[in-house]
Design an enzyme around this catalytic site. Structure first.
Site, short mmCIF file in Angstrom:
data_model
loop_
_atom_site.label_atom_id
_atom_site.label_comp_id
_atom_site.label_asym_id
_atom_site.label_seq_id
_atom_site.Cartn_x
_atom_site.Cartn_y
_atom_site.Cartn_z
N VAL A 234 29.41 36.16 37.71
CA VAL A 234 28.71 35.54 36.58
C VAL A 234 27.26 36.00 36.58
O VAL A 234 26.39 35.34 36.00
CB VAL A 234 28.79 34.00 36.64
N ALA A 235 26.99 37.14 37.21
CA ALA A 235 25.64 37.68 37.32
C ALA A 235 25.40 38.70 36.20
O ALA A 235 25.19 38.32 35.04
CB ALA A 235 25.44 38.31 38.70
N ARG A 236 25.46 39.97 36.52
CA ARG A 236 25.36 41.06 35.56
C ARG A 236 26.39 42.11 35.92
O ARG A 236 26.69 42.32 37.10
CB ARG A 236 23.95 41.68 35.57
N ASP A 259 32.86 37.49 34.17
CA ASP A 259 32.27 37.13 32.88
C ASP A 259 31.38 38.26 32.37
O ASP A 259 30.98 38.24 31.21
CB ASP A 259 31.45 35.84 33.00
N GLU A 264 29.33 47.06 29.09
CA GLU A 264 29.44 45.81 28.34
C GLU A 264 28.81 46.00 26.96
O GLU A 264 27.68 46.50 26.88
CB GLU A 264 28.73 44.69 29.09
N HIS A 283 31.25 37.50 28.59
CA HIS A 283 29.86 37.13 28.83
C HIS A 283 29.51 35.84 28.09
O HIS A 283 28.62 35.79 27.24
CB HIS A 283 28.90 38.25 28.41
N VAL A 284 30.21 34.78 28.46
CA VAL A 284 30.03 33.49 27.80
C VAL A 284 29.50 32.42 28.76
O VAL A 284 29.59 31.23 28.48
CB VAL A 284 31.35 33.01 27.15
#
Length: 320
Positions: A234-236, A259, A264, A283-284
């Site tokens: 859930v970082a990058r 995520d 991306e 990415h939510v």
């Protein structure tokens, strides 16, 4: 920092939320609404405080910066600011870039738990069975009694541990850039990764994307994870070497719940979409119902400090 009253030629505040929807904004500033539309709401040269629109492309976010010759603050609504750093050279000397530390803690931590539980308990497979109208019982791992390693123990990492507490994990281990002690126990430095990774059943990535963390989760990192472990990002996306992760997923040795991805948005046909053992959300982590009230509070609080000439919170860079 000079007060807005001392800069009568630059008093505009650009907000991505309509100003009349934010209660308690300080008086004495001129508020305009800009959420990345094609036309600017005012002369960028008069902007003193630029609150950056949320979830827009970097090209759009950076577009007004070369014309903001008197801006004093650029306030992101994201925890990460890597997409804004290229524009730092366009800012006047002394202008400050602030992140949104704390804004996304609840929402991102909630998604981290959702991804972890969904991946462990096999929810994607059950949804596919439901779509097919088939009853497919399966015995799946629980989060209870698992060892969880959080890589990136800032405010989001701490919020993730808050939500892990009721799930009876065997232990939660914390890693950050530097070692420190917390009321929950020690935070280990990144140099301890090699010793801690082989013990973790679940590895949650919540670290910012920096020169140090870009590609951190590569073949060496992944190779040190135990067989059957779950990686949650859930970082990058850039924290993970996608090719190295694909190799582990395709071998069936590791699982992942992501995520964020690199690249991306993940393009159609990319092999990560159909790799075995991976759950992907687009990415939510941040954009939920929790975002707007917290964003309004952050902007109000920062602008109150700005109007009073007080130091701002969450300053991550200053233009030279």
């Amino acid at each position: 920092m000079a007060t807005p009253d001392q800069r009568t030629d630059a008093r505009d505040v650009w907000l991505p939320i309509p100003p009349d929807e934010i209660e308690g904004l300080p008086v004495g500033l001129h508020y305009v609404h800009w959420d990345a539309g094609p036309d600017y709401p005012a002369d960028p040269a008069r902007c003193a405080f630029y609150a950056v629109p949320y979830m827009k492309s970097p090209e759009i976010l950076l577009r007004p910066l070369p014309r903001m010759s008197r801006v004093r603050v650029v306030q992101a609504l994201t925890a990460g600011t890597e997409q804004l750093l290229p524009g730092l050279s366009d800012l006047p000397s002394g202008a400050q870039l602030c992140n949104a530390r704390g804004l996304h803690d609840a929402s991102t931590a909630e998604l981290a738990l959702t991804l972890t539980l969904a991946a462990l308990r096999g929810i994607p497979g059950f949804v596919r069975a439901q779509d097919a109208g088939e009853w497919r019982p399966d015995r799946r791992p629980a989060l209870a009694d698992k060892s969880v390693l959080i890589v990136g123990y800032g405010s989001i990492g701490s919020a993730i541990e808050d939500r892990l507490t009721p799930f009876e994990c065997a232990r939660v281990v914390r890693i950050a850039r530097t070692a420190r002690d917390t009321v929950r126990g020690p935070v280990h430095p990144l140099s301890d990764l090699s010793a801690l990774l082989p013990q973790a059943d679940v590895v949650v990535l919540a670290t910012p994307l920096t020169d140090t963390t870009r590609g951190l989760v590569g073949s060496t990192f992944l190779g040190q994870m135990k067989d059957g472990a779950l990686l949650v990002n859930v970082a990058r996306g850039g924290v993970v070497d996608t090719a190295a992760l694909l190799a582990e997923l395709e071998s069936g040795r590791l699982y992942a719940a992501l995520d964020v991805t690199d690249p991306e948005p993940l393009p159609a046909g990319h092999p990560l979409w159909h790799a075995p053992g991976v759950l992907i959300t687009p990415h939510v982590g941040g954009p939920s119902s929790a975002f707007l009230p917290r964003a309004k509070r952050l902007l109000r609080d920062q602008l109150t400090l700005f109007a009073a000439g007080e130091p701002l919170r969450n300053v991550v860079a200053t233009a030279e």
